[in-house]
Design a protein around this motif. Structure first.
Motif, PDB file in Angstrom:
ATOM      1  N   GLY A 298      -6.683  -1.892   9.682  1.00  0.00           N
ATOM      2  CA  GLY A 298      -8.091  -2.279   9.614  1.00  0.00           C
ATOM      3  C   GLY A 298      -8.250  -3.779   9.578  1.00  0.00           C
ATOM      4  O   GLY A 298      -7.309  -4.526   9.875  1.00  0.00           O
TER       5      GLY A 298
ATOM      6  N   THR B  98      -3.615   1.778   5.847  1.00  0.00           N
ATOM      7  CA  THR B  98      -4.680   2.097   6.785  1.00  0.00           C
ATOM      8  C   THR B  98      -4.967   0.864   7.630  1.00  0.00           C
ATOM      9  O   THR B  98      -5.504  -0.121   7.117  1.00  0.00           O
ATOM     10  CB  THR B  98      -5.971   2.511   6.042  1.00  0.00           C
TER      11      THR B  98
ATOM     12  N   LYS C 123     -14.354  -4.885   4.266  1.00  0.00           N
ATOM     13  CA  LYS C 123     -13.621  -3.612   4.284  1.00  0.00           C
ATOM     14  C   LYS C 123     -12.223  -3.832   4.871  1.00  0.00           C
ATOM     15  O   LYS C 123     -11.820  -3.200   5.847  1.00  0.00           O
ATOM     16  CB  LYS C 123     -14.377  -2.543   5.071  1.00  0.00           C
TER      17      LYS C 123
ATOM     18  N   VAL D 269     -12.501  -8.753   0.212  1.00  0.00           N
ATOM     19  CA  VAL D 269     -11.931  -7.519   0.758  1.00  0.00           C
ATOM     20  C   VAL D 269     -13.007  -6.448   0.918  1.00  0.00           C
ATOM     21  O   VAL D 269     -13.086  -5.785   1.960  1.00  0.00           O
ATOM     22  CB  VAL D 269     -10.789  -7.009  -0.149  1.00  0.00           C
TER      23      VAL D 269
ATOM     24  N   THR E 275      -9.017  -3.117   4.895  1.00  0.00           N
ATOM     25  CA  THR E 275      -7.915  -2.207   4.574  1.00  0.00           C
ATOM     26  C   THR E 275      -6.595  -2.695   5.156  1.00  0.00           C
ATOM     27  O   THR E 275      -5.523  -2.253   4.748  1.00  0.00           O
ATOM     28  CB  THR E 275      -8.213  -0.792   5.101  1.00  0.00           C
TER      29      THR E 275
ATOM     30  N   ILE F 228     -10.153   2.247  -3.063  1.00  0.00           N
ATOM     31  CA  ILE F 228      -9.860   1.454  -1.865  1.00  0.00           C
ATOM     32  C   ILE F 228      -9.029   0.231  -2.226  1.00  0.00           C
ATOM     33  O   ILE F 228      -8.016  -0.066  -1.601  1.00  0.00           O
ATOM     34  CB  ILE F 228     -11.168   1.027  -1.158  1.00  0.00           C
TER      35      ILE F 228
ATOM     36  N   ASP G  18      -5.129   0.234  -2.897  1.00  0.00           N
ATOM     37  CA  ASP G  18      -4.203   0.474  -1.797  1.00  0.00           C
ATOM     38  C   ASP G  18      -4.238  -0.621  -0.734  1.00  0.00           C
ATOM     39  O   ASP G  18      -3.743  -0.432   0.370  1.00  0.00           O
ATOM     40  CB  ASP G  18      -4.511   1.832  -1.140  1.00  0.00           C
ATOM     41  N   ILE G  19      -4.816  -1.787  -1.082  1.00  0.00           N
ATOM     42  CA  ILE G  19      -4.857  -2.910  -0.153  1.00  0.00           C
ATOM     43  C   ILE G  19      -3.552  -3.706  -0.257  1.00  0.00           C
ATOM     44  O   ILE G  19      -3.192  -4.171  -1.340  1.00  0.00           O
ATOM     45  CB  ILE G  19      -6.045  -3.849  -0.465  1.00  0.00           C
TER      46      ILE G  19
ATOM     47  N   SER H   9       0.841  -1.197   0.000  1.00  0.00           N
ATOM     48  CA  SER H   9       0.000   0.000   0.000  1.00  0.00           C
ATOM     49  C   SER H   9       0.876   1.246   0.000  1.00  0.00           C
ATOM     50  O   SER H   9       1.965   1.255   0.582  1.00  0.00           O
ATOM     51  CB  SER H   9      -0.916   0.005   1.232  1.00  0.00           C
TER      52      SER H   9
END
Length: 349
Positions: A150, A148, A284, A280, A286, A321, A324-325, A144
């Motif tokens: 998560g 973030t 969610k 994913v 992240t 989203i 950037d995983i 990423s």
């Protein structure tokens, strides 16, 4: 085994002195073989002492395998047993469709004379096992730009399709099982609609497990062979008869040996990227996507390229989203066994 990665799991009994220097047995039950390990907990980690694999079909129950293992290694007693099963666990019981027998924690507890017997879904166990994986056993598929913290998801096609997730509570990750592999497969293109119809005649309801698993890989292959009329090479006929299809078709694609091998693997990877995308987004996640299991490890050269990632980020509105995983491939083959041992050693009600 001491964790050397930054995976921070919530383990309620980790700091309890009563869980230090505890004798634990962990089991990873699979359709063809059951792997059992004897562990000791020490300094907030588990250490593998003995391990043996047994043919699952050669035993009438898990208790019989357990007795054999304890006899083989002269293990007089253990404090805790954790059994990772390829199916849902409900109130300490499980009836996996791919196993020849049912499992009941209370019955196993009586048979073994052990105070605590825990059943855990195999992918939930694998999620616990990620903490034990050495950094060298992670292959970074995508990093990423701005990480973030998560939720995290784990996707593992093998004999079946395992899916698990880890909820991020702000400090720790908390694993939980899902049965997402049994959600219904949905086609996107005209060829995929044709593929769906082919599988519907066989299964009725077409789940993602019918596409992303060892049998799913063969389903893709035989659709290309029987419907799309791709030629089956003689060398692959011999491998199929020897029950070595998965390794053979992947190796055939790696060597660019025959068109049908390449087409099979390319199709499988598109579906793998798509289901990873769905998992994913639903969770969610992240915090990252982790791919595990024998098939992804064999497919490492294909997964570790831009084509898989490009298929993964396709979305109607969520590409910002998905792109950037962080994505990792886990090469450690003992995540389920180690995870079950970790779960048992530091489980506390």
């Amino acid at each position: 085994m001491e964790s050397k990665n930054k995976f921070k799991l919530f383990l309620l009994g980790l700091n309890s002195e009563s869980n230090n220097d505890v004798s634990v047995i962990a089991a990873d039950i699979r359709e063809k073989e059951t792997i059992i390990g004897h562990y000791r907990s020490r300094n907030q980690a588990v250490s593998l002492k003995k391990e043996t694999a047994y043919s699952t079909k050669d035993f009438l129950s898990f208790s019989d395998i357990l007795k054999k293992f304890m006899t083989d290694h002269s293990i007089a007693s253990v404090s805790k047993i954790a059994i990772a099963v390829p199916g849902p666990v409900i109130r300490g019981k499980s009836e996996p469709v791919r196993l020849p027998w049912k499992l009941d924690a209370e019955e196993i507890k009586k048979d073994a004379g052990v105070d605590q017997v825990l059943l855990i879904n195999d992918l939930e166990a694998s999620a616990y096992g990620i903490e034990c994986v050495e950094e060298s056993q992670f292959v970074k598929i995508h990093d990423s730009v701005v990480f973030t913290p998560g939720n995290v998801v784990l996707l593992a096609p093998g004999e079946g399709l395992g899916e698990a997730a880890l909820f991020y509570d702000g400090n720790y990750l908390r694993p939980f099982a899902t049965e997402g592999g049994h959600c219904e497969f949905s086609p996107r293109t005209n060829d995929e609609v044709e593929f769906y119809s082919f599988l519907q005649k066989i299964y009725g309801i077409v789940s993602w497990e019918s596409v992303l698993s060892a049998s799913g890989l063969f389903n893709i292959y035989r659709f290309l062979r029987d419907v799309k009329m791709q030629k089956q090479p003689e060398w692959l006929t011999a491998e199929i008869e020897a029950d070595n299809f998965c390794h053979a078709v992947i190796q055939g694609a790696l060597e660019n040996k025959d068109r049908i091998c390449t087409m099979t693997i390319e199709t499988f990877l598109i579906f793998l990227a798509r289901e990873a995308n769905s998992l994913v987004l639903k969770m969610k996640a992240t915090g990252g996507l982790f791919l595990a299991g024998q098939i992804p490890v064999l497919l490492e050269p294909f997964i570790n390229n831009k084509k898989f990632y490009k298929n993964f980020i396709i979305s109607d509105k969520m590409e910002n989203i998905l792109q950037d995983i962080p994505i990792y491939l886990i090469k450690d083959e003992k995540t389920i066994l180690n995870g079950a041992a970790t779960y048992a050693a530091f489980y506390q009600e």
